[in-house]
Scaffold this motif. Sequence first.
Motif, PDB file in Angstrom:
ATOM      1  N   GLN A 126       0.805  -1.223   0.000  1.00 37.84           N
ATOM      2  CA  GLN A 126       0.000   0.000   0.000  1.00 37.84           C
ATOM      3  C   GLN A 126       0.839   1.274   0.000  1.00 37.84           C
ATOM      4  O   GLN A 126       0.395   2.319  -0.476  1.00 37.84           O
ATOM      5  CB  GLN A 126      -0.946  -0.003   1.218  1.00 37.84           C
ATOM      6  N   THR A 127       2.038   1.188   0.558  1.00 39.15           N
ATOM      7  CA  THR A 127       2.858   2.409   0.718  1.00 39.15           C
ATOM      8  C   THR A 127       4.045   2.478  -0.245  1.00 39.15           C
ATOM      9  O   THR A 127       4.834   3.414  -0.170  1.00 39.15           O
ATOM     10  CB  THR A 127       3.394   2.496   2.156  1.00 39.15           C
ATOM     11  N   GLU A 128       4.182   1.522  -1.153  1.00 38.53           N
ATOM     12  CA  GLU A 128       5.359   1.483  -2.036  1.00 38.53           C
ATOM     13  C   GLU A 128       5.532   2.777  -2.820  1.00 38.53           C
ATOM     14  O   GLU A 128       6.616   3.359  -2.868  1.00 38.53           O
ATOM     15  CB  GLU A 128       5.232   0.300  -3.000  1.00 38.53           C
ATOM     16  N   THR A 129       4.457   3.248  -3.440  1.00 34.94           N
ATOM     17  CA  THR A 129       4.548   4.471  -4.255  1.00 34.94           C
ATOM     18  C   THR A 129       4.966   5.668  -3.408  1.00 34.94           C
ATOM     19  O   THR A 129       5.816   6.472  -3.819  1.00 34.94           O
ATOM     20  CB  THR A 129       3.197   4.755  -4.925  1.00 34.94           C
ATOM     21  N   ARG A 130       4.399   5.784  -2.218  1.00 35.89           N
ATOM     22  CA  ARG A 130       4.720   6.927  -1.358  1.00 35.89           C
ATOM     23  C   ARG A 130       6.159   6.855  -0.859  1.00 35.89           C
ATOM     24  O   ARG A 130       6.842   7.879  -0.759  1.00 35.89           O
ATOM     25  CB  ARG A 130       3.743   6.971  -0.182  1.00 35.89           C
TER      26      ARG A 130
END
Length: 610
Positions: free
Chosen positions: A190-194
Amino acid sequence: MMSATKKLQGWKLLWQLICYKPKLYLIDTCFWILIMGLPALPGLIIREFFNSLTGEAQFGLSPWIFIAFLLALNLGHIAVIFAGRITKTQHRFTMRSLVRRNLLERLLNNPHAQPMIAKGETNKTVSPGEVISYFRDDAEQIEDNVAWVSEILGEGIFAVISLVILLSVNVQMTLFVFLPLVGMVIIIQQTETRIKRYRIASRQATEKVTGILGEIFGSVQAIKVAGAEQDVLEYFRNLNEKRRQMMVKDSLLNAILNSLFQNMVNLGTGLILLMTSFLMQSGASKLTVGDFALFVYNLSFVTGFFNSLGRFIAFYKQTEVSFERMAALISGASADTLVAPNHLYIQDLGKTKKALPQLEQPLENESDRLQILKISNLTYYYPNTTQGITDISFEIQRGSLTVITGRIGSGKTTLLRVLLGLLPKQSGEIYWNGNIIADPANFFVPPCSAYTPQIPQLFSYSLRENILLGLSKTDFEIETALKMAVFEQDLVTMNQQLETLVGAKGVRLSGGQIQRVAAARMFVRQPELLIFDDLSSALDVETELTLWSRIFANRHEQEQNNWTPTCLVVSHRRSVLRRADQIIVMKAGRVVAQGNFDEILGDQQADWIF
């Protein structure tokens, strides 16, 4: 599909780094396995210790013996940690140095007159100050990731061993161990892009700060003359504030993720211990106090590994950013170039019997001396423009003076840079004594040629060191070169003579003195071809005339010394044009006239040229 390819590319680059020094990596990994493994043994001792207190021990040894075993293991653990740190430091240094060495080599192989461009979404120009961020921050990020691979491997091995021990104690309780791992995988997805977005922003902000620092230190005089100190400092403060904001976001996200991973592990551990207590109280399990102690002790290795694994995956996402940034900076070359095996030490070159580079490289054969230099249809255009040079052709004879002239912006400096390989020619050929020059950048160096640009570069060292740059020459040879450069009177006025410090970029010298020191640097090397880009820009007419007369007046004496200088010069001075054997007139990047002074100018005015 593209995202999956990038992920595989990152792991591939990490694996290539690991394979660069496999023995060192294996030693480092073995030490880390021991560092992780020795603390696992006390669990068995602790179980027997508690069982001995409750009368359920299998060996019947005294509790003091178990305490002695624990002390011995701890001392051994300390010794292994100390030895492991030695190999870990060497391994880290090797990985970091390889990446920096390959990045530097690739940048130095770029045409030096072209700006560095990080090709990506913005294709932005990168200043030398900004490049510091790549060599410092991104290289250290990659180094940390490679080092962490061995650590996570060591932790994983003993997590598996501990898992086997947990299963042997109680299977149902052990299954709860995997609950935190599922949560971690979901969080990372869920947080890879951020994670990557914040890391890119923080790196770019740091890059801008290092870039402006380089610009400030390189332009101190210009800033003071313009009275722009406050404006520059305010701009610097704004950049630092933006960097602070980006770094806080990046660090805060890391802290939140680490906290989540740690708390999930702790929560899972609490649930497992709560379940264990119910089982022991209900009598449904045959767990002894020693078994419970063993379970709790080894549980920390498994949950600790899950915590480290989650942080490692998040850290790798940030490492992908470093690889992508470096690959963008060396655009035109594969990212594999960053991790390609290479020599890091001079002694490594000696082992392979590879000749070390020599500062003084005499011409191998007499036939290599310049007889004729031919330029044929040389063409170059600056990227995304129509400005440059087009189909430039001329010849230079040994011992002659060729002057390139024309209005500002006519392409004179561009021509010299393309000839020297500082800009990549797009078509045309260069011939030295009839032999084609395939790599001008590496060919047009002493002893074949020497070059003085419009603004020569001096260093914060002595006059002697600025002239020699590592060469081995006598004081007589240096003074001869200085006399040829019309610097002997200036030298007399200097209290420390050749040991006089010239200051940063030659700040203690005048513009004319800087150019003449740069000319002396050329003369002391006695190259075949002397190339000057507008030497007259900071010299008065009399000094320049004296310099040219000294180059050519004693030609017979120089020929006896086996040195006949050939000169290619950019100049507008009529005195130099009159002395020239050949004049090349340029306009809008093309040669519009070629010949001697009388053929081109005669008694006519030269306004159409200048």
